[in-house]
Write a protein that holds these residues in place. Sequence first.
Motif, PDB file in Angstrom:
ATOM      1  N   ALA A 208      10.185  11.376  11.275  1.00 14.20           N
ATOM      2  CA  ALA A 208       9.735  11.627  12.651  1.00 14.20           C
ATOM      3  C   ALA A 208       9.737  10.323  13.448  1.00 14.20           C
ATOM      4  O   ALA A 208      10.009  10.314  14.644  1.00 14.20           O
ATOM      5  N   GLY A 209       9.412   9.231  12.765  1.00 16.55           N
ATOM      6  CA  GLY A 209       9.492   7.907  13.375  1.00 16.55           C
ATOM      7  C   GLY A 209       8.369   7.523  14.314  1.00 16.55           C
ATOM      8  O   GLY A 209       8.376   6.422  14.857  1.00 16.55           O
ATOM      9  N   ASP A 210       7.399   8.385  14.527  1.00 11.99           N
ATOM     10  CA  ASP A 210       6.334   8.068  15.477  1.00 11.99           C
ATOM     11  C   ASP A 210       4.979   7.809  14.817  1.00 11.99           C
ATOM     12  O   ASP A 210       3.975   7.664  15.498  1.00 11.99           O
ATOM     13  N   LEU A 211       4.957   7.733  13.496  1.00  5.65           N
ATOM     14  CA  LEU A 211       3.717   7.472  12.772  1.00  5.65           C
ATOM     15  C   LEU A 211       3.809   6.132  12.058  1.00  5.65           C
ATOM     16  O   LEU A 211       4.873   5.722  11.623  1.00  5.65           O
ATOM     17  N   ASP A 212       2.683   5.464  11.951  1.00  8.24           N
ATOM     18  CA  ASP A 212       2.611   4.150  11.316  1.00  8.24           C
ATOM     19  C   ASP A 212       2.758   4.301   9.802  1.00  8.24           C
ATOM     20  O   ASP A 212       2.002   5.023   9.148  1.00  8.24           O
ATOM     21  N   MET A 213       3.755   3.608   9.220  1.00  8.38           N
ATOM     22  CA  MET A 213       4.025   3.693   7.789  1.00  8.38           C
ATOM     23  C   MET A 213       2.820   3.301   6.937  1.00  8.38           C
ATOM     24  O   MET A 213       2.622   3.841   5.851  1.00  8.38           O
ATOM     25  N   LYS A 214       2.013   2.382   7.421  1.00  8.06           N
ATOM     26  CA  LYS A 214       0.834   1.952   6.669  1.00  8.06           C
ATOM     27  C   LYS A 214      -0.089   3.145   6.394  1.00  8.06           C
ATOM     28  O   LYS A 214      -0.616   3.298   5.297  1.00  8.06           O
ATOM     29  N   TYR A 215      -0.220   4.021   7.367  1.00  7.65           N
ATOM     30  CA  TYR A 215      -1.104   5.172   7.223  1.00  7.65           C
ATOM     31  C   TYR A 215      -0.444   6.298   6.426  1.00  7.65           C
ATOM     32  O   TYR A 215      -1.133   7.045   5.733  1.00  7.65           O
ATOM     33  N   ILE A 216       0.866   6.386   6.494  1.00  9.38           N
ATOM     34  CA  ILE A 216       1.576   7.355   5.659  1.00  9.38           C
ATOM     35  C   ILE A 216       1.400   6.981   4.194  1.00  9.38           C
ATOM     36  O   ILE A 216       1.155   7.840   3.345  1.00  9.38           O
ATOM     37  N   ARG A 217       1.497   5.692   3.878  1.00  6.99           N
ATOM     38  CA  ARG A 217       1.315   5.248   2.496  1.00  6.99           C
ATOM     39  C   ARG A 217      -0.094   5.532   1.980  1.00  6.99           C
ATOM     40  O   ARG A 217      -0.298   5.725   0.787  1.00  6.99           O
ATOM     41  N   MET A 218      -1.074   5.574   2.868  1.00  9.51           N
ATOM     42  CA  MET A 218      -2.457   5.819   2.443  1.00  9.51           C
ATOM     43  C   MET A 218      -2.680   7.229   1.910  1.00  9.51           C
ATOM     44  O   MET A 218      -3.602   7.447   1.127  1.00  9.51           O
ATOM     45  N   VAL A 219      -1.879   8.190   2.326  1.00  9.94           N
ATOM     46  CA  VAL A 219      -2.125   9.576   1.929  1.00  9.94           C
ATOM     47  C   VAL A 219      -1.311  10.032   0.734  1.00  9.94           C
ATOM     48  O   VAL A 219      -1.517  11.110   0.210  1.00  9.94           O
ATOM     49  N   ARG A 220      -0.397   9.220   0.277  1.00 12.29           N
ATOM     50  CA  ARG A 220       0.446   9.620  -0.845  1.00 12.29           C
ATOM     51  C   ARG A 220      -0.239   9.347  -2.172  1.00 12.29           C
ATOM     52  O   ARG A 220      -1.194   8.583  -2.261  1.00 12.29           O
ATOM     53  N   SER A 221       0.297   9.974  -3.218  1.00 16.53           N
ATOM     54  CA  SER A 221      -0.235   9.686  -4.542  1.00 16.53           C
ATOM     55  C   SER A 221       0.310   8.331  -4.984  1.00 16.53           C
ATOM     56  O   SER A 221       1.297   7.840  -4.462  1.00 16.53           O
ATOM     57  N   SER A 222      -0.331   7.750  -5.928  1.00 17.44           N
ATOM     58  CA  SER A 222       0.052   6.428  -6.403  1.00 17.44           C
ATOM     59  C   SER A 222       1.424   6.446  -7.057  1.00 17.44           C
ATOM     60  O   SER A 222       1.817   7.420  -7.687  1.00 17.44           O
ATOM     61  N   ARG A 223       2.137   5.379  -6.924  1.00 21.41           N
ATOM     62  CA  ARG A 223       3.415   5.230  -7.616  1.00 21.41           C
ATOM     63  C   ARG A 223       3.211   5.046  -9.112  1.00 21.41           C
ATOM     64  O   ARG A 223       4.163   5.091  -9.865  1.00 21.41           O
ATOM     65  N   TRP A 224       1.987   4.853  -9.535  1.00 19.87           N
ATOM     66  CA  TRP A 224       1.731   4.484 -10.922  1.00 19.87           C
ATOM     67  C   TRP A 224       1.339   5.637 -11.817  1.00 19.87           C
ATOM     68  O   TRP A 224       0.792   5.446 -12.882  1.00 19.87           O
ATOM     69  N   GLY A 225       1.589   6.879 -11.404  1.00 20.53           N
ATOM     70  CA  GLY A 225       1.421   7.945 -12.370  1.00 20.53           C
ATOM     71  C   GLY A 225       0.449   9.064 -12.078  1.00 20.53           C
ATOM     72  O   GLY A 225       0.144   9.822 -12.972  1.00 20.53           O
TER      73      GLY A 225
END
Length: 102
Positions: A53-70
């Motif tokens: 979408a390009g209109d949201l701050d990536m820093k905040y998108i990363r906050m809602v995802r599950s961890s890359r570590w499992g």
Amino acid sequence: MKLFEGHKLHAVQARLELAVDAIVERHRTAGRVLTWRLVHEIEQEALRTLQEAGDLDMKYIRMVRSSRWGYVPKVNQPADLQSHECLPVALTMIRKAYHTLH
């Protein structure tokens, strides 16, 4: 120093919920069982939708995802998200959508 901007996080969460609902509805309609691999696929597709979408701050998108570590194993076994109390935001939304949408 950049401050935390709660309204940006709330915007990401609202848009993520819309994306997750649409994606989950498609999978449920197809009769797919919620497996750990499918949880991972739904999360990735929803996050990609927000990024594109390009209109949201990536820093905040990363906050809602599950961890890359499992947090999300990539196996084809049914996902038991009910027994987990504390889940990342994206997984909580997937669990809720998969068990409430008709």
